[in-house]
Design a protein around this motif. Structure first.
Motif, PDB file in Angstrom:
ATOM      1  N   LYS A 115       0.839  -1.216   0.000  1.00  0.00           N
ATOM      2  CA  LYS A 115       0.000   0.000   0.000  1.00  0.00           C
ATOM      3  C   LYS A 115       0.868   1.259   0.000  1.00  0.00           C
ATOM      4  O   LYS A 115       0.564   2.225  -0.669  1.00  0.00           O
ATOM      5  CB  LYS A 115      -0.926   0.000   1.222  1.00  0.00           C
ATOM      6  CG  LYS A 115      -1.997  -1.080   1.124  1.00  0.00           C
ATOM      7  CD  LYS A 115      -3.400  -0.474   1.284  1.00  0.00           C
ATOM      8  CE  LYS A 115      -4.510  -1.424   0.927  1.00  0.00           C
ATOM      9  NZ  LYS A 115      -4.524  -2.666   1.732  1.00  0.00           N
ATOM     10  N   SER A 116       1.990   1.196   0.758  1.00  0.00           N
ATOM     11  CA  SER A 116       2.840   2.380   0.852  1.00  0.00           C
ATOM     12  C   SER A 116       3.480   2.659  -0.502  1.00  0.00           C
ATOM     13  O   SER A 116       4.156   1.813  -1.070  1.00  0.00           O
ATOM     14  CB  SER A 116       3.930   2.160   1.913  1.00  0.00           C
ATOM     15  OG  SER A 116       5.120   2.789   1.519  1.00  0.00           O
ATOM     16  N   ARG A 117       3.201   3.868  -1.015  1.00  0.00           N
ATOM     17  CA  ARG A 117       3.685   4.205  -2.355  1.00  0.00           C
ATOM     18  C   ARG A 117       5.222   4.183  -2.401  1.00  0.00           C
ATOM     19  O   ARG A 117       5.829   3.701  -3.347  1.00  0.00           O
ATOM     20  CB  ARG A 117       3.173   5.589  -2.729  1.00  0.00           C
ATOM     21  CG  ARG A 117       3.485   5.932  -4.148  1.00  0.00           C
ATOM     22  CD  ARG A 117       3.036   7.334  -4.473  1.00  0.00           C
ATOM     23  NE  ARG A 117       3.913   7.815  -5.522  1.00  0.00           N
ATOM     24  CZ  ARG A 117       3.594   7.851  -6.797  1.00  0.00           C
ATOM     25  NH1 ARG A 117       2.431   7.472  -7.185  1.00  0.00           N
ATOM     26  NH2 ARG A 117       4.439   8.287  -7.694  1.00  0.00           N
ATOM     27  N   LYS A 118       5.817   4.711  -1.334  1.00  0.00           N
ATOM     28  CA  LYS A 118       7.270   4.793  -1.298  1.00  0.00           C
ATOM     29  C   LYS A 118       7.889   3.397  -1.447  1.00  0.00           C
ATOM     30  O   LYS A 118       8.815   3.188  -2.206  1.00  0.00           O
ATOM     31  CB  LYS A 118       7.713   5.454   0.005  1.00  0.00           C
ATOM     32  CG  LYS A 118       9.167   5.865  -0.016  1.00  0.00           C
ATOM     33  CD  LYS A 118       9.475   6.918   1.019  1.00  0.00           C
ATOM     34  CE  LYS A 118      10.976   7.168   1.134  1.00  0.00           C
ATOM     35  NZ  LYS A 118      11.651   7.456  -0.100  1.00  0.00           N
ATOM     36  N   LYS A 119       7.291   2.461  -0.723  1.00  0.00           N
ATOM     37  CA  LYS A 119       7.816   1.102  -0.738  1.00  0.00           C
ATOM     38  C   LYS A 119       7.565   0.427  -2.092  1.00  0.00           C
ATOM     39  O   LYS A 119       8.427  -0.225  -2.652  1.00  0.00           O
ATOM     40  CB  LYS A 119       7.133   0.288   0.366  1.00  0.00           C
ATOM     41  CG  LYS A 119       8.149  -0.282   1.345  1.00  0.00           C
ATOM     42  CD  LYS A 119       7.474  -1.176   2.325  1.00  0.00           C
ATOM     43  CE  LYS A 119       8.500  -1.903   3.153  1.00  0.00           C
ATOM     44  NZ  LYS A 119       7.862  -2.565   4.255  1.00  0.00           N
ATOM     45  N   SER A 120       6.357   0.641  -2.613  1.00  0.00           N
ATOM     46  CA  SER A 120       5.992  -0.078  -3.827  1.00  0.00           C
ATOM     47  C   SER A 120       6.735   0.453  -5.049  1.00  0.00           C
ATOM     48  O   SER A 120       6.848  -0.211  -6.052  1.00  0.00           O
ATOM     49  CB  SER A 120       4.484   0.004  -4.061  1.00  0.00           C
ATOM     50  OG  SER A 120       4.125   1.341  -4.298  1.00  0.00           O
ATOM     51  N   ASP A 121       7.266   1.678  -4.947  1.00  0.00           N
ATOM     52  CA  ASP A 121       7.989   2.250  -6.078  1.00  0.00           C
ATOM     53  C   ASP A 121       9.500   2.025  -5.982  1.00  0.00           C
ATOM     54  O   ASP A 121      10.242   2.510  -6.820  1.00  0.00           O
ATOM     55  CB  ASP A 121       7.739   3.768  -6.149  1.00  0.00           C
ATOM     56  CG  ASP A 121       6.370   4.062  -6.740  1.00  0.00           C
ATOM     57  OD1 ASP A 121       5.739   3.114  -7.231  1.00  0.00           O
ATOM     58  OD2 ASP A 121       5.948   5.220  -6.687  1.00  0.00           O
ATOM     59  N   ARG A 122       9.914   1.298  -4.959  1.00  0.00           N
ATOM     60  CA  ARG A 122      11.354   1.221  -4.725  1.00  0.00           C
ATOM     61  C   ARG A 122      12.131   0.663  -5.926  1.00  0.00           C
ATOM     62  O   ARG A 122      13.244   1.100  -6.222  1.00  0.00           O
ATOM     63  CB  ARG A 122      11.664   0.392  -3.472  1.00  0.00           C
ATOM     64  CG  ARG A 122      13.047   0.729  -2.901  1.00  0.00           C
ATOM     65  CD  ARG A 122      13.377  -0.016  -1.647  1.00  0.00           C
ATOM     66  NE  ARG A 122      14.437  -0.990  -1.847  1.00  0.00           N
ATOM     67  CZ  ARG A 122      15.701  -0.685  -2.098  1.00  0.00           C
ATOM     68  NH1 ARG A 122      16.085   0.558  -2.179  1.00  0.00           N
ATOM     69  NH2 ARG A 122      16.598  -1.640  -2.280  1.00  0.00           N
ATOM     70  N   HIS A 123      11.516  -0.276  -6.642  1.00  0.00           N
ATOM     71  CA  HIS A 123      12.235  -0.834  -7.793  1.00  0.00           C
ATOM     72  C   HIS A 123      12.433   0.209  -8.902  1.00  0.00           C
ATOM     73  O   HIS A 123      13.261   0.034  -9.771  1.00  0.00           O
ATOM     74  CB  HIS A 123      11.490  -2.066  -8.346  1.00  0.00           C
ATOM     75  CG  HIS A 123      10.133  -1.766  -8.901  1.00  0.00           C
ATOM     76  ND1 HIS A 123       9.050  -1.466  -8.096  1.00  0.00           N
ATOM     77  CD2 HIS A 123       9.686  -1.686 -10.155  1.00  0.00           C
ATOM     78  CE1 HIS A 123       8.001  -1.231  -8.863  1.00  0.00           C
ATOM     79  NE2 HIS A 123       8.352  -1.360 -10.108  1.00  0.00           N
ATOM     80  N   LEU A 124      11.652   1.292  -8.843  1.00  0.00           N
ATOM     81  CA  LEU A 124      11.804   2.368  -9.826  1.00  0.00           C
ATOM     82  C   LEU A 124      12.689   3.497  -9.291  1.00  0.00           C
ATOM     83  O   LEU A 124      13.478   4.080 -10.021  1.00  0.00           O
ATOM     84  CB  LEU A 124      10.434   2.958 -10.184  1.00  0.00           C
ATOM     85  CG  LEU A 124       9.405   2.008 -10.796  1.00  0.00           C
ATOM     86  CD1 LEU A 124       8.055   2.694 -10.927  1.00  0.00           C
ATOM     87  CD2 LEU A 124       9.880   1.517 -12.157  1.00  0.00           C
ATOM     88  N   THR A 125      12.539   3.789  -7.995  1.00  0.00           N
ATOM     89  CA  THR A 125      13.155   5.010  -7.451  1.00  0.00           C
ATOM     90  C   THR A 125      14.408   4.773  -6.605  1.00  0.00           C
ATOM     91  O   THR A 125      14.959   5.725  -6.068  1.00  0.00           O
ATOM     92  CB  THR A 125      12.146   5.775  -6.576  1.00  0.00           C
ATOM     93  OG1 THR A 125      11.727   4.897  -5.528  1.00  0.00           O
ATOM     94  CG2 THR A 125      10.936   6.235  -7.366  1.00  0.00           C
ATOM     95  N   TRP A 126      14.849   3.513  -6.504  1.00  0.00           N
ATOM     96  CA  TRP A 126      15.980   3.228  -5.603  1.00  0.00           C
ATOM     97  C   TRP A 126      17.195   4.089  -5.931  1.00  0.00           C
ATOM     98  O   TRP A 126      17.869   4.612  -5.041  1.00  0.00           O
ATOM     99  CB  TRP A 126      16.348   1.737  -5.635  1.00  0.00           C
ATOM    100  CG  TRP A 126      16.978   1.323  -6.937  1.00  0.00           C
ATOM    101  CD1 TRP A 126      16.330   0.980  -8.070  1.00  0.00           C
ATOM    102  CD2 TRP A 126      18.378   1.241  -7.228  1.00  0.00           C
ATOM    103  NE1 TRP A 126      17.233   0.697  -9.066  1.00  0.00           N
ATOM    104  CE2 TRP A 126      18.494   0.836  -8.577  1.00  0.00           C
ATOM    105  CE3 TRP A 126      19.547   1.453  -6.488  1.00  0.00           C
ATOM    106  CZ2 TRP A 126      19.734   0.653  -9.205  1.00  0.00           C
ATOM    107  CZ3 TRP A 126      20.773   1.272  -7.109  1.00  0.00           C
ATOM    108  CH2 TRP A 126      20.861   0.869  -8.448  1.00  0.00           C
ATOM    109  N   LEU A 127      17.461   4.291  -7.244  1.00  0.00           N
ATOM    110  CA  LEU A 127      18.662   5.040  -7.626  1.00  0.00           C
ATOM    111  C   LEU A 127      18.470   6.535  -7.342  1.00  0.00           C
ATOM    112  O   LEU A 127      19.365   7.193  -6.804  1.00  0.00           O
ATOM    113  CB  LEU A 127      18.973   4.810  -9.110  1.00  0.00           C
ATOM    114  CG  LEU A 127      20.217   5.526  -9.618  1.00  0.00           C
ATOM    115  CD1 LEU A 127      21.471   5.096  -8.850  1.00  0.00           C
ATOM    116  CD2 LEU A 127      20.406   5.283 -11.112  1.00  0.00           C
ATOM    117  N   LYS A 128      17.296   7.032  -7.674  1.00  0.00           N
ATOM    118  CA  LYS A 128      16.993   8.446  -7.410  1.00  0.00           C
ATOM    119  C   LYS A 128      17.132   8.722  -5.908  1.00  0.00           C
ATOM    120  O   LYS A 128      17.758   9.700  -5.500  1.00  0.00           O
ATOM    121  CB  LYS A 128      15.567   8.746  -7.878  1.00  0.00           C
ATOM    122  CG  LYS A 128      15.178  10.196  -7.824  1.00  0.00           C
ATOM    123  CD  LYS A 128      13.723  10.342  -8.241  1.00  0.00           C
ATOM    124  CE  LYS A 128      13.203  11.723  -7.997  1.00  0.00           C
ATOM    125  NZ  LYS A 128      13.762  12.724  -8.899  1.00  0.00           N
TER     126      LYS A 128
END
Ligand SMILES: Nc1ncnc2c1ncn2[C@@H]1O[C@H](COP(=O)(O)OP(=O)(O)O)[C@@H](O)[C@H]1O
Ligand SMILES: [Mg+2]
Length: 271
Positions: free
Chosen positions: A108-121
């Motif tokens: 549910k947590s957006r931050k967590k669910s996007d980690r595969h996209l935003t880890w580098l950023k």
């Protein structure tokens, strides 16, 4: 704030790595502080700067959450260039990213669910917030996989090297479409095409001229005025662990990358 530039093209052998290494060197000698990130498991940037492949030295432990990105930065012997090396373990990054996206699919947590996209950023944030670098160049692997996607999400701009060969524009829409998609979806609104750099120009053939003409027609002013010639010395330099500027400073190849670097500085507003 440093500009984060992805050097990307899903085709291999078009001059991405050669451009990343040589632009870094040229920017470094004109007083710009460059962080070069090697994102290709082939680690050609790393060896092209005379660095050994070292276990755990790449961004892979950062992806795993075991290390901080800023602790993976090493100095190079070349003026103005810091490096985050690559090594074979980056091969596993695609798999890890696929696993992460699967694992977090229902989160549910957006931050967590996007980690595969935003880890580098996210991992880059302390560096992009600091004033330690003027420009961060990221050498992408020859694919539009998840690793490249995370680079395009972390970047402000893309520089696309194109080889002066048959069908240079073939497949180019995959990357420009991806770029547009990232912008319109709001995933990376600010992503900008910094320029298209024509590489391996062969002045003895008509083909090179035709190709450059065709690309200029398609991309207009986005194409760098500077064209990089095909030059044996440029191809030799990596086996000596040096950028062309340090390997053969008075060669045509070196001069072309110096001019391209000045053009990049202008395009980025770093002058
Ligand atoms: N301007 C050039 N002149 C001659 N050879 C080049 C030039 N640019 C790149 N090469 C060679 O072409 C090959 C592919 O270049 P590379 O930068 O590794 O491409 P990519 O990173 O896109 O796969 C390498 O062997 C490189 O040395
Ligand atoms: Mg490469």
């Amino acid at each position: 704030m440093p500009r984060v530039i992805a050097i990307a093209n899903q085709k291999g052998g078009v001059g991405k790595t050669t451009t990343a290494v040589n632009l870094s060197a040229c920017l470094g000698t004109i007083g710009k502080r460059v962080l070069l990130i090697d994102m290709d498991a082939q680690a050609n940037c790393t060896s092209g700067l005379g660095h050994e492949k070292t276990p755990n030295a790449s961004l892979y432990p950062v992806l795993l959450g075991e290390r901080k990105l800023e602790n993976q930065i090493v100095k190079t012997e070349f003026e103005g260039i810091s490096l985050i090396p690559s090594e074979f373990d980056l091969c596993a990054a695609e798999v890890e990213l696929a696993r992460l996206s699967f694992e977090t699919a229902g989160t549910k947590s957006r931050k967590k669910s996007d980690r595969h996209l935003t880890w580098l950023k996210d991992a880059l944030a302390p560096v992009t917030k600091s004033n330690d670098y003027d420009v961060i160049l990221i050498d992408c692997p020859p694919s539009l996989g998840k690793l490249t996607l995370s680079v395009l999400i972390a970047a402000d701009g893309i520089l696309i090297p194109l080889q002066c060969e048959y069908y240079p524009l073939e497949g180019i829409s995959s990357i420009t479409d991806l770029m547009d998609q990232l912008k319109t979806s709001g995933v990376n609104k600010g992503l900008e095409l910094i320029g298209v750099l024509m590489t391996m120009f062969d002045s003895r053939t008509n083909l090179s001229r035709l190709v450059v003409g065709e690309v200029r027609e398609h991309f207009g002013d986005k194409v760098f005025r500077t064209v990089i010639p095909r030059a044996t010395r440029v191809a030799e330099a990596p086996s000596h662990g040096k950028p062309i500027l340090h390997y053969d400073p008075y060669s045509a190849g070196s001069a072309s990358y110096e001019v391209a670097a000045l053009e990049l500085v202008k395009r980025l507003g770093l002058d």
